[in-house]
Scaffold this motif. Structure first.
Motif, PDB file in Angstrom:
ATOM      1  N   LYS A 126       4.208  52.627  63.862  1.00 20.17           N
ATOM      2  CA  LYS A 126       4.416  51.238  64.283  1.00 20.17           C
ATOM      3  C   LYS A 126       5.862  50.806  64.029  1.00 20.17           C
ATOM      4  CE  LYS A 126      -0.396  50.020  63.250  1.00 20.17           C
ATOM      5  NZ  LYS A 126      -1.282  49.345  62.274  1.00 20.17           N
ATOM      6  N   ASP A 127       6.398  51.201  62.871  1.00 14.51           N
ATOM      7  CA  ASP A 127       7.777  50.822  62.560  1.00 14.51           C
ATOM      8  C   ASP A 127       8.774  51.519  63.475  1.00 14.51           C
ATOM      9  OD1 ASP A 127       7.005  49.081  60.599  1.00 14.51           O
ATOM     10  OD2 ASP A 127       7.477  50.408  58.915  1.00 14.51           O
ATOM     11  N   MET A 128       8.451  52.724  63.889  1.00 13.05           N
ATOM     12  CA  MET A 128       9.297  53.414  64.868  1.00 13.05           C
ATOM     13  C   MET A 128       9.450  52.565  66.128  1.00 13.05           C
ATOM     14  SD  MET A 128       8.403  56.927  66.888  1.00 13.05           S
ATOM     15  CE  MET A 128       7.095  56.100  67.810  1.00 13.05           C
ATOM     16  N   MET A 129       8.343  52.063  66.640  1.00 13.68           N
ATOM     17  CA  MET A 129       8.403  51.237  67.848  1.00 13.68           C
ATOM     18  C   MET A 129       9.038  49.877  67.550  1.00 13.68           C
ATOM     19  SD  MET A 129       7.365  53.502  69.793  1.00 13.68           S
ATOM     20  CE  MET A 129       7.499  52.602  71.353  1.00 13.68           C
ATOM     21  N   THR A 130       8.826  49.361  66.327  1.00 14.08           N
ATOM     22  CA  THR A 130       9.470  48.108  65.930  1.00 14.08           C
ATOM     23  C   THR A 130      10.989  48.251  65.974  1.00 14.08           C
ATOM     24  OG1 THR A 130       7.631  47.486  64.496  1.00 14.08           O
ATOM     25  CG2 THR A 130       9.762  46.472  64.015  1.00 14.08           C
ATOM     26  N   LEU A 131      11.488  49.353  65.460  1.00 10.55           N
ATOM     27  CA  LEU A 131      12.932  49.567  65.437  1.00 10.55           C
ATOM     28  C   LEU A 131      13.479  49.852  66.824  1.00 10.55           C
ATOM     29  CD1 LEU A 131      13.047  51.572  62.111  1.00 10.55           C
ATOM     30  CD2 LEU A 131      14.067  49.319  62.522  1.00 10.55           C
ATOM     31  N   LEU A 132      12.668  50.462  67.684  1.00 12.36           N
ATOM     32  CA  LEU A 132      13.092  50.618  69.076  1.00 12.36           C
ATOM     33  C   LEU A 132      13.254  49.255  69.732  1.00 12.36           C
ATOM     34  CD1 LEU A 132      13.653  52.339  71.601  1.00 12.36           C
ATOM     35  CD2 LEU A 132      11.184  52.290  72.059  1.00 12.36           C
ATOM     36  N   VAL A 133      12.276  48.375  69.509  1.00  8.38           N
ATOM     37  CA  VAL A 133      12.356  47.025  70.070  1.00  8.38           C
ATOM     38  C   VAL A 133      13.557  46.273  69.497  1.00  8.38           C
ATOM     39  CG1 VAL A 133      11.183  44.781  70.127  1.00  8.38           C
ATOM     40  CG2 VAL A 133       9.878  46.884  70.568  1.00  8.38           C
TER      41      VAL A 133
END
Length: 506
Positions: A126-133
């Motif tokens: 989830k944090d991976m996608m958070t940092l992508l966003v």
């Protein structure tokens, strides 16, 4: 799917405040993790043995609890595998991440507790996608499907009521329904045991999907993408997946592959590449700034407490260890982990270097067992990756795979290194490729340079090219196709190189 994309992005943005908090208070966050681990495990057999109930500080923890390898912990892990409760961690383990690399058995089995799965591996995703966003606020990555190349699951050989397999397969199998909706291929394909059948069916399904993001080891991603291009007779993957936005990679350095992906598969400046460090033992780091290639943010609130062993201490019975606030930049450390699955001061086998402090960013520099030091040259995987990348750059080559080993001294009293390479695009001057490889290695490693000086101890490297598909066949012969298996880059003995050269001669 625009509505879904907007909803997911809204949730991801709310998670960023937590990440900012541990970036601002890293040492305090890690102390809190240690306190919680000790409190939770104090009544386990391991916790009672080492007095977890009385440990109050990081110093006491390092003084009272031994550093452990897998071999050290295996007698306890074996009991957990057999279903015995409260040995290393109070909650049971229904899953075991299986990986190679142990001396006492063909495979390692790492317990994956419910806390580890939810608070570490899923949190990391989830944090991976958070940092992508955070890096790409206007992304529409959730408008399409995420493709992942996972491994397989099997019954635990010690207890048929639990399962073991690649961590990627454990994660995919346990995803909630909303996350399954956003990914491809479906579970019945993703968890297939037979690799050739899996890759064939993935080609059929994924070539027809609107894939916007992909997660995988570069080695196996290349195999899948090549076969999709062949099936669709396309020039590049953007002809098939026009909305593709990000390739998330891990397990090996992406530096030797970057040019291949950008020129052959995704020839567009709008496609991003994001690195993650997700091991069987836990989700460790994520690239938080897409402009900082090769650097990842150490994720500090996943139920993992970190310590760092200076390289000169690695092989000592009681090595000196450093806490997060004691590390230095650009220095190799072996990584220790204590986790919410019951690994205690566990030497994972990776080496890391910090590239910044506050926030703490690092890069994986190699493996404690994957290096060449037959003559005191201390060549690590990072040295090899940098040198191969430079040789490719200067000769317009693109690499698929490589490995290297020592050539031991003969009657002349001199030794050397032997490399086996498989190219996607041949160098325009192979002799120059070999010269640049050697020169760059001398530049980045002073010990290698000293041994190469006037060929006193080491002669120029022997470099072999092997036909396309050789490494794939070698991995197949070893039963290591797909999942998180990867080609060992360096070895201090010659079995890998000799096995590959035998295939070349057939």
């Amino acid at each position: 799917m625009k509505l879904i994309n907007d909803i997911v992005i809204w949730f991801m943005k709310k998670r960023f405040e937590r990440i900012e908090h541990f970036k601002k208070y890293p040492v305090e966050t890690q102390q809190g993790v240690l306190d919680e681990l000790l409190q939770t495990a104090r009544f386990t057999e391991w916790g009672i043995r080492y007095g977890y109930g009385q440990i109050k500080t990081a110093k006491e923890f390092s003084e009272q609890v031994p550093v452990s390898t897998y071999e050290d912990l295996f007698p306890f892990i074996e009991r957990v595998l057999k279903g015995e409760p409260n040995v290393l961690w109070p909650s049971s383990a229904d899953w075991f991440s299986k990986s190679s690399g142990t001396t006492n058995a063909r495979s390692k089995y790492i317990p994956v507790s419910a806390e580890s799965l939810e608070e570490c591996h899923y949190k990391g995703g989830k944090d991976m996608m958070t940092l992508l966003v955070q890096n790409r606020p206007n992304t529409s990555v959730f408008d399409g499907k995420g493709l992942s190349i996972g491994g397989t699951l099997h019954p635990n050989p010690y207890d048929k009521d639990t399962q073991a397999g690649d961590i990627s397969a454990i994660i995919v199998n346990n995803l909630p329904s909303w996350a399954q909706y956003l990914r491809t291929p479906p579970l019945e394909i993703a968890l297939l045991d037979e690799w050739e059948e899996k890759i064939s069916r993935m080609v059929e399904v994924c070539s027809e999907e609107n894939v916007t993001n992909m997660l995988g080891v570069p080695t196996w991603a290349i195999v899948l993408l090549d076969r999709i291009l062949e099936k669709r007779r396309a020039g590049n993957m953007l002809e098939i997946w026009p909305d593709f936005q990000v390739f998330v990679h891990g397990a090996v350095s992406f530096a030797p592959y970057r040019d291949l992906f950008k020129s052959k598969f995704f020839p567009s400046s709008s496609v991003d590449y994001m690195e993650v460090y997700n091991a069987s033992e836990g989700y460790i780091a994520v690239q938080d700034d897409l402009s900082k290639i090769g650097e990842m943010l150490l994720m500090l609130d996943y139920g993992i407490y970190y310590e760092f062993v200076p390289m000169g201490e690695v092989h000592k019975k009681y090595p000196k260890t450093l806490t997060l606030d004691e590390v230095e930049l650009n220095t190799n450390y072996a990584l220790l982990m204590s986790t919410n699955a019951g690994l205690w001061r566990y030497m994972i086998g990776d080496t890391v270097k910090f590239t910044s402090k506050y926030p703490f960013r690092l890069k994986v520099s190699g493996r404690t067992k994957h290096f060449i030091n037959a003559f005191g040259e201390e060549v690590i995987v990072e040295n090899a990756d940098v040198s191969i990348t430079e040789a490719c750059l200067q000769t317009n080559a693109k690499i698929r795979e490589f490995t290297a080993a020592p050539v031991f001294m003969d009657e002349s009293g001199k030794g050397g290194h032997e490399w086996v390479l498989e190219f996607e695009t041949q160098p325009d001057d192979f002799s120059r490729f070999c010269s640049v490889l050697d020169a760059k290695l001398r530049e980045v490693n002073s010990d290698y340079d000293a041994k190469r000086y006037k060929d006193i101890a080491l002669v120029p490297p022997i470099v072999h090219q092997v036909p396309e598909g050789t490494f794939y066949q070698w991995m197949n012969n070893r039963g290591q196709l797909g999942g998180q298996h990867k080609v060992p880059r360096l070895s201090n003995e010659r079995s890998y190189v000799e096995g590959l050269l035998e295939l070349k001669s057939l």
